[in-house]
Write a protein that holds these residues in place. Sequence first.
Motif, PDB file in Angstrom:
ATOM      1  N   GLU A  42       0.835  -1.202   0.000  1.00  0.00           N
ATOM      2  CA  GLU A  42       0.000   0.000   0.000  1.00  0.00           C
ATOM      3  C   GLU A  42       0.870   1.253   0.000  1.00  0.00           C
ATOM      4  OE1 GLU A  42      -3.140  -0.254  -0.414  1.00  0.00           O
ATOM      5  OE2 GLU A  42      -3.363  -2.391  -0.020  1.00  0.00           O
ATOM      6  N   ASN A  43       1.923   1.264  -0.800  1.00  0.00           N
ATOM      7  CA  ASN A  43       2.889   2.361  -0.742  1.00  0.00           C
ATOM      8  C   ASN A  43       2.312   3.702  -1.159  1.00  0.00           C
ATOM      9  OD1 ASN A  43       2.933   2.345  -3.543  1.00  0.00           O
ATOM     10  ND2 ASN A  43       4.809   1.181  -3.668  1.00  0.00           N
ATOM     11  N   LYS A  44       1.305   3.723  -2.010  1.00  0.00           N
ATOM     12  CA  LYS A  44       0.702   5.009  -2.396  1.00  0.00           C
ATOM     13  C   LYS A  44       0.063   5.685  -1.192  1.00  0.00           C
ATOM     14  CE  LYS A  44      -0.202   3.857  -7.203  1.00  0.00           C
ATOM     15  NZ  LYS A  44      -1.211   3.564  -8.209  1.00  0.00           N
ATOM     16  N   GLU A  45      -0.659   4.901  -0.387  1.00  0.00           N
ATOM     17  CA  GLU A  45      -1.288   5.451   0.803  1.00  0.00           C
ATOM     18  C   GLU A  45      -0.235   5.823   1.842  1.00  0.00           C
ATOM     19  OE1 GLU A  45      -2.374   2.769  -0.780  1.00  0.00           O
ATOM     20  OE2 GLU A  45      -4.376   3.371  -1.411  1.00  0.00           O
ATOM     21  N   ALA A  46       0.815   5.033   1.956  1.00  0.00           N
ATOM     22  CA  ALA A  46       1.855   5.291   2.939  1.00  0.00           C
ATOM     23  C   ALA A  46       2.613   6.586   2.627  1.00  0.00           C
ATOM     24  CB  ALA A  46       2.823   4.108   3.000  1.00  0.00           C
ATOM     25  N   LYS A  47       2.729   6.917   1.347  1.00  0.00           N
ATOM     26  CA  LYS A  47       3.463   8.123   0.961  1.00  0.00           C
ATOM     27  C   LYS A  47       2.743   9.404   1.366  1.00  0.00           C
ATOM     28  CE  LYS A  47       6.039   6.085  -2.834  1.00  0.00           C
ATOM     29  NZ  LYS A  47       6.220   5.987  -4.288  1.00  0.00           N
ATOM     30  N   VAL A  48       1.431   9.367   1.515  1.00  0.00           N
ATOM     31  CA  VAL A  48       0.689  10.580   1.858  1.00  0.00           C
ATOM     32  C   VAL A  48       0.542  10.780   3.362  1.00  0.00           C
ATOM     33  CG1 VAL A  48      -0.590  10.617  -0.315  1.00  0.00           C
ATOM     34  CG2 VAL A  48      -1.566   9.449   1.657  1.00  0.00           C
ATOM     35  N   VAL A  49       1.030   9.833   4.171  1.00  0.00           N
ATOM     36  CA  VAL A  49       0.964   9.962   5.630  1.00  0.00           C
ATOM     37  C   VAL A  49       1.949  11.039   6.073  1.00  0.00           C
ATOM     38  CG1 VAL A  49       1.456   8.768   7.802  1.00  0.00           C
ATOM     39  CG2 VAL A  49       0.224   7.587   5.976  1.00  0.00           C
ATOM     40  N   ASP A  50       1.508  11.921   6.981  1.00  0.00           N
ATOM     41  CA  ASP A  50       2.370  12.966   7.536  1.00  0.00           C
ATOM     42  C   ASP A  50       3.314  12.310   8.548  1.00  0.00           C
ATOM     43  OD1 ASP A  50       3.575  15.230   8.477  1.00  0.00           O
ATOM     44  OD2 ASP A  50       1.767  16.064   9.408  1.00  0.00           O
ATOM     45  N   LYS A  51       4.566  12.139   8.157  1.00  0.00           N
ATOM     46  CA  LYS A  51       5.532  11.426   8.985  1.00  0.00           C
ATOM     47  C   LYS A  51       5.839  12.169  10.286  1.00  0.00           C
ATOM     48  CE  LYS A  51       7.446   9.269   4.900  1.00  0.00           C
ATOM     49  NZ  LYS A  51       6.408   9.747   4.008  1.00  0.00           N
ATOM     50  N   ASN A  52       5.897  13.498  10.238  1.00  0.00           N
ATOM     51  CA  ASN A  52       6.165  14.278  11.453  1.00  0.00           C
ATOM     52  C   ASN A  52       5.056  14.079  12.482  1.00  0.00           C
ATOM     53  OD1 ASN A  52       8.604  15.293  10.540  1.00  0.00           O
ATOM     54  ND2 ASN A  52       7.617  17.020   9.502  1.00  0.00           N
ATOM     55  N   GLU A  53       3.811  14.081  12.035  1.00  0.00           N
ATOM     56  CA  GLU A  53       2.682  13.847  12.940  1.00  0.00           C
ATOM     57  C   GLU A  53       2.749  12.439  13.524  1.00  0.00           C
ATOM     58  OE1 GLU A  53      -0.770  14.172  15.119  1.00  0.00           O
ATOM     59  OE2 GLU A  53       0.416  15.755  14.186  1.00  0.00           O
ATOM     60  N   LEU A  54       3.099  11.467  12.695  1.00  0.00           N
ATOM     61  CA  LEU A  54       3.218  10.081  13.148  1.00  0.00           C
ATOM     62  C   LEU A  54       4.312   9.948  14.209  1.00  0.00           C
ATOM     63  CD1 LEU A  54       2.075   7.244  12.626  1.00  0.00           C
ATOM     64  CD2 LEU A  54       3.866   6.932  10.925  1.00  0.00           C
TER      65      LEU A  54
END
Length: 142
Positions: free
Chosen positions: A117-129
């Motif tokens: 699911e790399n397309k969905e993973a790319k749009v995740v805000d990493k700083n927030e995570l």
Amino acid sequence: MSQLKSPQLETVAEAIVEEYPTDFTEELVSEFRSFVNEFRKEIAERQSVTDVIRLMLESRVSSSFSQVYKLLILFATIPVTVATAERSFSKLKLIETYLRFKISQERLSGLAILSIENKEAKVVDKNELIHRFANANARRKE
């Protein structure tokens, strides 16, 4: 389908009935023949199997040629299903090779989901995570 001549279509239909007797009956051969004879011009104008399916639905003949319709639906959907499964196994094999089986099953599953699911993973805000993860671990320590 429009490139095949009537005898070829009949041979293909007979082979399908022989290979899948629980799914198709001998009527498939006559349905193919009738469908091609009745819609020869329209079939020739179509570019893909999905276009022929749309033709059947627009003409409201899917119930008259039910076995042809069922075969076309199967033909249109099976490649997508197989490709997705093969892609998942391919990604899993790459992950396993890369990590050389030194990780837990839970982490392997997580990495496989991220890779697939790399397309969905790319749009995740990493700083927030990272911020959420840090706050969760900080609360555990208190």
